[in-house]
Scaffold this active site. Structure first.
Site, PDB file in Angstrom:
ATOM      1  N   GLU A   1       0.045  -7.628  -6.426  1.00  0.00           N
ATOM      2  CA  GLU A   1       0.570  -8.895  -6.922  1.00  0.00           C
ATOM      3  C   GLU A   1       0.399  -8.992  -8.443  1.00  0.00           C
ATOM      4  O   GLU A   1      -0.381  -8.228  -9.030  1.00  0.00           O
ATOM      5  CB  GLU A   1      -0.179 -10.049  -6.243  1.00  0.00           C
TER       6      GLU A   1
ATOM      7  N   ASN B   1       8.478 -11.485  -6.979  1.00  0.00           N
ATOM      8  CA  ASN B   1       7.561 -11.727  -8.109  1.00  0.00           C
ATOM      9  C   ASN B   1       7.180 -10.439  -8.820  1.00  0.00           C
ATOM     10  O   ASN B   1       6.246 -10.415  -9.620  1.00  0.00           O
ATOM     11  CB  ASN B   1       6.300 -12.464  -7.624  1.00  0.00           C
TER      12      ASN B   1
ATOM     13  N   ASP C   1       1.032  -0.077   2.496  1.00  0.00           N
ATOM     14  CA  ASP C   1       0.140  -1.209   2.693  1.00  0.00           C
ATOM     15  C   ASP C   1       0.064  -1.654   4.150  1.00  0.00           C
ATOM     16  O   ASP C   1       0.860  -1.212   4.992  1.00  0.00           O
ATOM     17  CB  ASP C   1       0.567  -2.393   1.800  1.00  0.00           C
TER      18      ASP C   1
ATOM     19  N   HIS D   1       6.074  -7.608  -7.362  1.00  0.00           N
ATOM     20  CA  HIS D   1       5.039  -6.753  -6.759  1.00  0.00           C
ATOM     21  C   HIS D   1       5.629  -5.467  -6.193  1.00  0.00           C
ATOM     22  O   HIS D   1       6.787  -5.426  -5.776  1.00  0.00           O
ATOM     23  CB  HIS D   1       4.184  -7.511  -5.740  1.00  0.00           C
TER      24      HIS D   1
HETATM   25  C1  GLP Z   1       6.590  -6.857   1.055  1.00  0.00           C
HETATM   26  C2  GLP Z   1       6.010  -5.426   0.999  1.00  0.00           C
HETATM   27  C3  GLP Z   1       6.629  -4.629  -0.115  1.00  0.00           C
HETATM   28  C4  GLP Z   1       8.118  -4.905  -0.133  1.00  0.00           C
HETATM   29  C5  GLP Z   1       8.383  -6.314  -0.567  1.00  0.00           C
HETATM   30  C6  GLP Z   1       9.853  -6.727  -0.460  1.00  0.00           C
HETATM   31  O1  GLP Z   1       5.675  -7.846   0.939  1.00  0.00           O
HETATM   32  N1  GLP Z   1       4.590  -5.351   0.888  1.00  0.00           N
HETATM   33  O2  GLP Z   1       6.342  -3.237   0.064  1.00  0.00           O
HETATM   34  O3  GLP Z   1       8.762  -4.054  -1.054  1.00  0.00           O
HETATM   35  O4  GLP Z   1       7.537  -7.227   0.073  1.00  0.00           O
HETATM   36  O5  GLP Z   1      10.209  -6.969   0.844  1.00  0.00           O
HETATM   37  P1  GLP Z   1      11.705  -7.216   1.327  1.00  0.00           P
HETATM   38  O6  GLP Z   1      12.335  -5.860   1.315  1.00  0.00           O
HETATM   39  O7  GLP Z   1      11.572  -7.758   2.710  1.00  0.00           O
HETATM   40  O8  GLP Z   1      12.330  -8.123   0.361  1.00  0.00           O
END
Ligand code: GLP
Length: 260
Positions: free
Chosen positions: A143, A136, A67, A138
């Site tokens: 989402e 959440n 993304d 995702h």
């Molecule tokens: C982000 C990314 C995801 C990631 C998630 C968790 O928003 N788009 O690909 O897995 O949130 O992030 P973190 O590893 O910082 O908790």
């Protein structure tokens, strides 16, 4: 789903690095799906360390990131382009042309998402898709309420996700409201999905993903439909799993146990 509960966070990260390295050992020009976020920083560091030791070769692989934020140019420090440059491309001395991300500053983000989907297909699809998970549920930026059959597209970020990611942005800096993300269908087409979750903040999402109903309420639950999904956890992230004992019997401390 293969559920691996490792003794601690470092061991969970190391296991993911091993799986990536084994994939590249078997096929140095494999196409990987890469992820960002705090969870992936030590994974990148582990890969870079292995590459420096000559224990894995990253030069021939190609990759597609999950993304990118809409509106951020690749040079923006909080863009995922910049993240990849900082954590992997720069330290490992890789050719940025081989590590692809959707262009967040494309004039037409929806068209860019469709182009990105086609680029992944033209590369032969993804061999190993690395994933983190949002609190959440995702994956990528899919989402809750994301279609479980979704392709790459633009998604509106939830308030909770923007708040969670605000820590990466400067004071007073707005977290973008939209992102281009691989869809759930894009992720499900990968030949192997490898999800890493560490820390208590992910425990509820992990339980919903593994043991909850298959539901757009928790987009990561779509991995229940993946023919080869590996979930790597530390004990904190595994804390809410009701069948934890079973997973630990099948894979004590996350180990592979020979049958028989
Ligand atoms: C982000 C990314 C995801 C990631 C998630 C968790 O928003 N788009 O690909 O897995 O949130 O992030 P973190 O590893 O910082 O908790």
């Amino acid at each position: 789903m293969k559920i691996l509960i490792l003794p601690d966070r470092d061991a969970a990260v190391a296991r993911c690095v091993e799986v990536i390295a084994a994939t590249l050992d078997a096929r140095p020009d494999a196409v990987l799906g890469l992820a960002t976020g705090g969870t992936m920083e030590p994974v990148c560091a582990g890969l870079v360390a292995r590459a420096r030791e000559g224990a894995v070769s990253l030069g021939e692989m190609r990759s597609f990131n999950l993304d990118e934020y809409v509106g951020l140019a690749p040079s923006h420090p909080q863009s995922y382009h910049a993240y990849m440059q900082r954590h992997l491309i720069g330290p490992a001395g890789l050719d940025p042309e081989r590590l692809r991300l959707p262009r967040g500053n494309a004039a037409d983000p929806e068209a860019e998402a469709a182009r990105y989907e086609a680029e992944i297909a033209a590369a032969g699809g993804i061999e190993l898709q690395l994933l983190g998970i949002g609190a959440n549920g995702h994956i990528g930026f899919n989402e809750p309420s994301s279609s479980l059959a979704s392709p790459c597209r633009v998604k509106t970020l939830t308030r909770a996700t923007r708040a969670a990611n605000a820590r990466f942005f400067g004071p007073g800096e707005e977290v973008p409201r939209f992102a281009i993300t691989m869809g759930i269908a894009t992720i499900l087409r990968s030949r192997h999905a490898l999800l890493l979750a560490v820390g208590a903040a992910k425990a509820e999402a992990v339980a919903a993903m593994v043991e909850g109903p298959l539901s757009a309420r928790c987009p990561a639950s779509a991995l229940q439909m993946h023919p080869r999904a590996t979930v790597v956890l530390d004990p904190e992230a595994a804390a809410r799993l009701e069948l934890r004992q079973y997973y630990e019997t099948v894979h004590p401390q996350g180990r592979e146990v020979p049958l028989g």
